[in-house]
Design a protein around this motif. Structure first.
Motif, PDB file in Angstrom:
ATOM      1  N   THR A   1      74.095 -40.744  82.862  1.00 10.89           N
ATOM      2  CA  THR A   1      75.146 -41.752  83.040  1.00 10.89           C
ATOM      3  C   THR A   1      76.528 -41.123  83.178  1.00 10.89           C
ATOM      4  O   THR A   1      77.469 -41.799  83.583  1.00 10.89           O
ATOM      5  N   ARG A   2      76.653 -39.850  82.824  1.00  8.18           N
ATOM      6  CA  ARG A   2      77.950 -39.174  82.945  1.00  8.18           C
ATOM      7  C   ARG A   2      78.057 -38.346  84.227  1.00  8.18           C
ATOM      8  O   ARG A   2      79.026 -37.603  84.411  1.00  8.18           O
ATOM      9  N   LEU A   3      77.064 -38.464  85.092  1.00  6.31           N
ATOM     10  CA  LEU A   3      77.093 -37.778  86.390  1.00  6.31           C
ATOM     11  C   LEU A   3      77.291 -38.802  87.494  1.00  6.31           C
ATOM     12  O   LEU A   3      76.653 -39.856  87.506  1.00  6.31           O
ATOM     13  N   GLU A   4      78.183 -38.467  88.408  1.00  4.96           N
ATOM     14  CA  GLU A   4      78.459 -39.339  89.550  1.00  4.96           C
ATOM     15  C   GLU A   4      78.267 -38.528  90.825  1.00  4.96           C
ATOM     16  O   GLU A   4      78.839 -37.438  90.964  1.00  4.96           O
ATOM     17  N   VAL A   5      77.458 -39.026  91.725  1.00  6.32           N
ATOM     18  CA  VAL A   5      77.216 -38.378  93.019  1.00  6.32           C
ATOM     19  C   VAL A   5      78.083 -39.052  94.063  1.00  6.32           C
ATOM     20  O   VAL A   5      78.011 -40.277  94.243  1.00  6.32           O
ATOM     21  N   GLU A   6      78.917 -38.253  94.747  1.00  4.60           N
ATOM     22  CA  GLU A   6      79.779 -38.792  95.802  1.00  4.60           C
ATOM     23  C   GLU A   6      79.189 -38.447  97.162  1.00  4.60           C
ATOM     24  O   GLU A   6      78.851 -37.292  97.422  1.00  4.60           O
ATOM     25  N   ILE A   7      79.068 -39.451  98.023  1.00  8.03           N
ATOM     26  CA  ILE A   7      78.588 -39.226  99.379  1.00  8.03           C
ATOM     27  C   ILE A   7      79.591 -39.803 100.366  1.00  8.03           C
ATOM     28  O   ILE A   7      80.362 -40.715 100.029  1.00  8.03           O
ATOM     29  N   THR A   8      79.585 -39.263 101.569  1.00 11.00           N
ATOM     30  CA  THR A   8      80.376 -39.830 102.660  1.00 11.00           C
ATOM     31  C   THR A   8      79.440 -40.611 103.565  1.00 11.00           C
ATOM     32  O   THR A   8      78.206 -40.568 103.407  1.00 11.00           O
ATOM     33  N   GLU A   9      80.014 -41.322 104.525  1.00 10.77           N
ATOM     34  CA  GLU A   9      79.164 -42.126 105.398  1.00 10.77           C
ATOM     35  C   GLU A   9      78.261 -41.260 106.267  1.00 10.77           C
ATOM     36  O   GLU A   9      77.309 -41.749 106.860  1.00 10.77           O
TER      37      GLU A   9
ATOM     38  N   VAL B   1      72.134 -42.024  87.240  1.00 12.59           N
ATOM     39  CA  VAL B   1      73.258 -41.411  87.941  1.00 12.59           C
ATOM     40  C   VAL B   1      74.010 -42.486  88.722  1.00 12.59           C
ATOM     41  O   VAL B   1      73.400 -43.349  89.357  1.00 12.59           O
ATOM     42  N   ARG B   2      75.348 -42.432  88.674  1.00 11.21           N
ATOM     43  CA  ARG B   2      76.143 -43.366  89.458  1.00 11.21           C
ATOM     44  C   ARG B   2      76.395 -42.783  90.852  1.00 11.21           C
ATOM     45  O   ARG B   2      76.425 -41.557  91.034  1.00 11.21           O
ATOM     46  N   VAL B   3      76.589 -43.662  91.836  1.00  8.43           N
ATOM     47  CA  VAL B   3      76.776 -43.242  93.226  1.00  8.43           C
ATOM     48  C   VAL B   3      78.055 -43.870  93.755  1.00  8.43           C
ATOM     49  O   VAL B   3      78.270 -45.087  93.609  1.00  8.43           O
ATOM     50  N   SER B   4      78.908 -43.036  94.373  1.00  8.60           N
ATOM     51  CA  SER B   4      80.162 -43.554  94.933  1.00  8.60           C
ATOM     52  C   SER B   4      80.268 -43.209  96.407  1.00  8.60           C
ATOM     53  O   SER B   4      79.728 -42.198  96.863  1.00  8.60           O
ATOM     54  N   MET B   5      80.991 -44.053  97.140  1.00 13.11           N
ATOM     55  CA  MET B   5      81.263 -43.835  98.558  1.00 13.11           C
ATOM     56  C   MET B   5      82.635 -43.185  98.690  1.00 13.11           C
ATOM     57  O   MET B   5      83.652 -43.789  98.338  1.00 13.11           O
TER      58      MET B   5
END
Length: 538
Positions: free
Chosen positions: A403-411, A433-437
């Motif tokens: 829950t303390r890891l965030e994966v960032e991806i681009t389009e 895991v959280r996921v952000s755009m």
């Protein structure tokens, strides 16, 4: 016997003649028989050998005086005969005749096929090299210039992958036909790889001749094709090298054309570029950078900095984004803008990305909970079969809760949206895991991506934040994105906040979090603790 056979005694008389002999020698009058002389055989050969008789007459005296076997060929009435002379004890000779017409024709056909591409019928790399060497020979003798145009098809691979190789092969045949139609009979069109073609243009008067051809190729190849009832559209990128200015040997010309092709791809594809000497220097620098980057992992030259993210409600630190840095022993600090695109292009981003993930998890595990760490994951990493397993391993080895890891991806990850990509994202979400755009709003289909997957966070690209002071629509765009995130239950982070005015405007528009130099520049993992203890009035 399948072969004709004559045995000749020491006086030059025939003592044995097989049944095939008359047929192979073409004698219908049965002039050759036991008791006939060698002279009669030679008269018969002379009458029917045509142009090859002079060669036979020159070779025979040497063949009969040497102690070893000898061989020569003679054409009789359209048939190619291979003649073997073998000395026999007692001064005698055995003469064997074999009709090799069909064999030589098959060998010639095989040799011809070895110089042509089986799918398109175009010359292949071997025949291209021969003709290029011939053209360069004329250049040396007469000064006749030539050009090499290296052609790579754009958007061909997706057609192969989605419609199948038979459809791709049918399309390649049509491309070959179009390329044939663009050149003169003195030029050569060759296929040297899967979707790579080469045109050798001879007898050119100047670069303008080749420029006209390059334009025609880009236009013609880029027109729509009808293949088995399907409308298909591809493009062509072209690299051009001119002889003698860009090289006087085949290897250099092809290499320089390849450098020009690489440049045309960088410039957006669907275009052509002529070779320039600076291209070689840039490519050498690129190769050296690639070599240094491959060694950097082993030498532990990479390290991470972290940029804090501030939650506006309560002005508290909620997490940090991991940012890679490279300290080269000779180059010094190498900008990520210089090495990350190359790492993505050559696939090195996968091992580098794995190192970043593991190191970020180790560092974040030492921070106080619930502080999180955000790690960028590239499209190339998403193509890897073991991305989820790698993330699980990094979490397990570090002891960091998912829950303390965030994966960032681009389009770019979702650009060619597939079921496999969405499955990977959902598997990460199932781990906790959280996921952000990242860089939201800079692509063509960002809104549709939000519908395809329920992101936890939207990061507003820094370009919109910097527009706040110069463009009136900046606030409206940020307000719209913040409202969208609020409606979808997503956190919205404004990147690149550098001034107090920007911060207040972003707060007013409803963003939940901010990140930028106003909050903190990227800092080392140990400095994160110091930042937590600072009294932050914002």
């Amino acid at each position: 016997m399948r072969h004709g056979l004559l045995l000749i005694d020491e006086t030059g008389r025939i003592v044995l003649a097989s049944g095939q002999t008359l047929h192979l020698l073409g004698s219908e009058e049965a002039l050759i028989s036991v008791g006939s002389s060698l002279r009669q055989v030679l008269y018969l050969v002379r009458d029917h050998a045509g142009d090859t008789w002079s060669q036979v007459r020159a070779q025979l005296p040497r063949s009969f005086v040497q102690p070893d076997s000898s061989r020569f060929e003679v054409t009789l009435r359209g048939h190619l005969l291979e003649v073997h002379l073998h000395p026999v004890a007692g001064g005698r000779w055995a003469v064997a005749f074999e009709d090799v017409t069909a064999r030589r024709a098959a060998e010639a056909q095989a040799e011809e096929m070895a110089r042509h591409d089986l799918l398109t019928g175009l010359p292949n790399r071997l025949l291209l090299r021969e003709r290029l060497n011939e053209a360069l020979g004329r250049l040396q003798r007469t000064g006749e210039a030539c050009a090499v145009l290296l052609i790579d098809l754009d958007r061909f691979k997706p057609i192969n992958d989605t419609l199948g190789h038979p459809m791709g092969d049918a399309l390649l045949k049509k491309v070959a036909d179009r390329l044939r139609s663009t050149v003169r009979v003195t030029d050569t069109v060759a296929r040297i790889g899967g979707d790579e073609f080469v045109i050798l243009q001879t007898g050119i008067r100047g670069a303008s001749d080749t420029q006209i051809l390059a334009r025609r190729i880009v236009d013609l190849v880029g027109r729509t094709y009808m293949v088995e009832g399907q409308l298909l559209t591809i493009g062509a990128s072209v690299g051009v090298a001119l002889a003698p200015n860009d090289g006087e040997d085949a290897d250099r010309l092809l290499k320089n054309a390849d450098l020009a092709l690489y440049r045309s791809k960088l410039d957006g594809r669907g275009t052509y570029r002529f070779f320039e000497p600076e291209m070689d220097a840039r490519m050498q620098a690129r190769r050296q950078l690639e070599l240094d980057m491959r060694q950097a992992l082993a030498r532990r030259e990479f390290y991470l900095h972290y940029q804090p993210q501030l939650q506006l409600e309560g002005n508290r630190l909620v997490g940090c984004e991991a940012l890679i840095r490279w300290q080269h022993p000779v180059r010094g600090m190498v900008s990520p803008l210089d090495f990350i695109p190359l790492a993505e292009e050559i696939g090195l981003i996968v091992p580098i990305g794995e190192w970043v993930m593991r190191q970020a998890c180790r560092d974040a595990a030492t921070w106080p909970a619930p502080l999180s760490v955000a790690v960028n994951v590239s499209p190339a990493q998403f193509k890897s079969e073991r991305l989820v397993e790698m993330v699980m391993s990094a979490l397990s080895a570090s002891g960091l809760p998912a829950t303390r890891l965030e994966v960032e991806i681009t389009e770019g990850v979702l650009l060619n949206e597939s079921e496999k990509t969405l499955q990977t994202l959902h598997r990460l979400r199932e781990l906790g895991v959280r996921v952000s755009m990242d860089d939201f709003g800079t692509g063509y289909s960002s809104l549709s991506y939000l519908r395809s997957f329920p992101f936890d966070k939207i990061k507003i690209d820094r370009s919109f934040v910097s527009d706040l002071s110069g463009k009136r629509d900046g606030e409206a765009i940020i307000r719209a994105i913040a409202g969208l995130g609020r409606s979808l239950g997503m956190t919205t982070v404004a990147e690149g906040v550098e001034t107090a005015d920007q911060l207040e405007r972003i707060r007013a528009e409803g963003c939940t979090d901010v990140q930028g130099y106003l909050i903190s520049k990227p800092i080392s993992a140990s400095e994160v603790f110091k930042f937590l203890t600072l009294d932050n009035p914002r």
